[in-house]
Scaffold this active site. Sequence first.
Site, PDB file in Angstrom:
ATOM      1  N   SER A   1       0.810  -1.222   0.000  1.00  0.00           N
ATOM      2  CA  SER A   1       0.000   0.000   0.000  1.00  0.00           C
ATOM      3  C   SER A   1       0.844   1.272   0.000  1.00  0.00           C
ATOM      4  O   SER A   1       1.897   1.340   0.637  1.00  0.00           O
ATOM      5  CB  SER A   1      -0.931   0.022   1.216  1.00  0.00           C
ATOM      6  OG  SER A   1      -1.612   1.251   1.290  1.00  0.00           O
TER       7      SER A   1
ATOM      8  N   SER B   1      -0.828   4.176   0.816  1.00  0.00           N
ATOM      9  CA  SER B   1      -1.682   5.101   1.563  1.00  0.00           C
ATOM     10  C   SER B   1      -0.926   5.916   2.616  1.00  0.00           C
ATOM     11  O   SER B   1      -1.246   7.095   2.825  1.00  0.00           O
ATOM     12  CB  SER B   1      -2.836   4.347   2.231  1.00  0.00           C
ATOM     13  OG  SER B   1      -3.770   3.911   1.273  1.00  0.00           O
TER      14      SER B   1
ATOM     15  N   THR C   1      -8.738  -2.632   3.953  1.00  0.00           N
ATOM     16  CA  THR C   1      -8.642  -3.146   2.599  1.00  0.00           C
ATOM     17  C   THR C   1      -8.825  -4.662   2.627  1.00  0.00           C
ATOM     18  O   THR C   1      -9.151  -5.248   3.667  1.00  0.00           O
ATOM     19  CB  THR C   1      -7.309  -2.735   1.937  1.00  0.00           C
ATOM     20  OG1 THR C   1      -7.341  -3.088   0.551  1.00  0.00           O
ATOM     21  CG2 THR C   1      -6.110  -3.379   2.614  1.00  0.00           C
TER      22      THR C   1
ATOM     23  N   LYS D   1     -13.051  -5.900   4.546  1.00  0.00           N
ATOM     24  CA  LYS D   1     -14.077  -4.860   4.443  1.00  0.00           C
ATOM     25  C   LYS D   1     -15.457  -5.328   4.913  1.00  0.00           C
ATOM     26  O   LYS D   1     -16.158  -4.599   5.621  1.00  0.00           O
ATOM     27  CB  LYS D   1     -14.160  -4.335   3.008  1.00  0.00           C
ATOM     28  CG  LYS D   1     -12.933  -3.557   2.570  1.00  0.00           C
ATOM     29  CD  LYS D   1     -13.108  -2.985   1.177  1.00  0.00           C
ATOM     30  CE  LYS D   1     -11.876  -2.192   0.771  1.00  0.00           C
ATOM     31  NZ  LYS D   1     -12.042  -1.565  -0.550  1.00  0.00           N
TER      32      LYS D   1
ATOM     33  N   ASP E   1     -15.400   3.937  -0.897  1.00  0.00           N
ATOM     34  CA  ASP E   1     -14.957   3.375  -2.172  1.00  0.00           C
ATOM     35  C   ASP E   1     -15.789   3.875  -3.346  1.00  0.00           C
ATOM     36  O   ASP E   1     -15.256   4.257  -4.390  1.00  0.00           O
ATOM     37  CB  ASP E   1     -15.018   1.845  -2.127  1.00  0.00           C
ATOM     38  CG  ASP E   1     -13.838   1.229  -1.400  1.00  0.00           C
ATOM     39  OD1 ASP E   1     -12.746   1.817  -1.418  1.00  0.00           O
ATOM     40  OD2 ASP E   1     -14.010   0.146  -0.809  1.00  0.00           O
TER      41      ASP E   1
ATOM     42  N   GLY F   1     -15.520  -8.761 -11.065  1.00  0.00           N
ATOM     43  CA  GLY F   1     -15.251  -9.032  -9.661  1.00  0.00           C
ATOM     44  C   GLY F   1     -16.410  -8.603  -8.781  1.00  0.00           C
ATOM     45  O   GLY F   1     -17.133  -7.650  -9.098  1.00  0.00           O
TER      46      GLY F   1
ATOM     47  N   GLY G   1     -16.036  -8.555  -5.051  1.00  0.00           N
ATOM     48  CA  GLY G   1     -15.524  -8.459  -3.689  1.00  0.00           C
ATOM     49  C   GLY G   1     -16.027  -7.222  -2.969  1.00  0.00           C
ATOM     50  O   GLY G   1     -16.990  -6.564  -3.409  1.00  0.00           O
TER      51      GLY G   1
ATOM     52  N   LYS H   1     -21.829 -14.440  -4.923  1.00  0.00           N
ATOM     53  CA  LYS H   1     -21.457 -13.074  -4.553  1.00  0.00           C
ATOM     54  C   LYS H   1     -22.188 -12.051  -5.418  1.00  0.00           C
ATOM     55  O   LYS H   1     -22.575 -10.986  -4.944  1.00  0.00           O
ATOM     56  CB  LYS H   1     -19.940 -12.894  -4.660  1.00  0.00           C
ATOM     57  CG  LYS H   1     -19.157 -13.624  -3.593  1.00  0.00           C
ATOM     58  CD  LYS H   1     -17.682 -13.244  -3.649  1.00  0.00           C
ATOM     59  CE  LYS H   1     -16.915 -13.895  -2.511  1.00  0.00           C
ATOM     60  NZ  LYS H   1     -15.488 -13.504  -2.526  1.00  0.00           N
TER      61      LYS H   1
ATOM     62  N   TYR I   1      -3.572   0.183  -8.829  1.00  0.00           N
ATOM     63  CA  TYR I   1      -2.949   1.474  -9.121  1.00  0.00           C
ATOM     64  C   TYR I   1      -1.517   1.372  -9.634  1.00  0.00           C
ATOM     65  O   TYR I   1      -0.660   2.185  -9.336  1.00  0.00           O
ATOM     66  CB  TYR I   1      -3.044   2.437  -7.926  1.00  0.00           C
ATOM     67  CG  TYR I   1      -2.734   1.868  -6.562  1.00  0.00           C
ATOM     68  CD1 TYR I   1      -1.430   1.714  -6.117  1.00  0.00           C
ATOM     69  CD2 TYR I   1      -3.774   1.515  -5.704  1.00  0.00           C
ATOM     70  CE1 TYR I   1      -1.166   1.221  -4.857  1.00  0.00           C
ATOM     71  CE2 TYR I   1      -3.522   1.012  -4.443  1.00  0.00           C
ATOM     72  CZ  TYR I   1      -2.210   0.872  -4.020  1.00  0.00           C
ATOM     73  OH  TYR I   1      -1.952   0.385  -2.770  1.00  0.00           O
TER      74      TYR I   1
END
Length: 279
Positions: free
Chosen positions: A14, A16, A62, A66, A102, A127, A129, A156, A226
């Site tokens: 990360s 962040s 993350t 979550k 998000d 996805g 998730g 899901k 990213y």
Amino acid sequence: MKKYGLIGWPVKHSVSPPMQNAAFQTIGIEEKLYGLIPVKPELLKDTYKNVLIKEYAGWNITVPHKNAMSTLVDKLDISAELSGSVNTVVNSKNGTKGYSTDGYGLEKALEKNFNIKLKGKTFLFIGAGGASKACCTHFAEQGVAKIIIINRTIAKCEEIAKNIKKNAPECLIEYYENPSDEINSNKFSTIDAVIQATSMGLNSNDKIPLSLKYFNRNTVIFDMIYKETPFQKEAKKAGFSVADGRDMLLYQGMKSFSIWTGKPAPEEKMRKALYSALL
């Protein structure tokens, strides 16, 4: 002084911390308050009770925590309640409260990179998730016309669809197990944006999560990862407009900072710190 951090497993990749610490500096806090908190899934509940509540004023969440965090906090903001996903927590004398930033982050990133507004648009998510769930829910609440989800596990997708039908019944929703050649490409021809929301691409040898043959060149491609991935490279080569996930990370992080501090987030300082960390 209580700390802030990002909890996940794994979490060492990360970027962040430099982004958030740059933001804290703008309000006069030079000490690096924000760090990484690696926690295995089986240790999440104990870490929450014995470490986070006692030592941290707030934290981000993350993969893969979550959804689980939404069951631990004392209260949920409407954003987290609707999605069942939490990526930001405030810890105060009134207890812990979970938020989901998000969807907001992705909305702002699409606007920044492609000048796309959500209302009336059609989006395909690869996805299902926690991040995808939060973003699909937010998008439905903001008035998108249609959401399509592709995932390896249909259950899901069904969970997200059920949530959307309950909270935003006017939003059309479809879902498929990984599509095969039998699916007519015309089914996806009117999609405004493809959102890649899986971990595929974190490793340079990962496969492409979905063939680009299903989409026309007016469809834009947004990858939540990213850094440049094989999927992004393939899309650029094929002539698609492409963006990676750094601006989503920036905008959801800005929202988190404002939730924690009650102050406007310094966009350019956070952007500069984030982009420098990704070099």
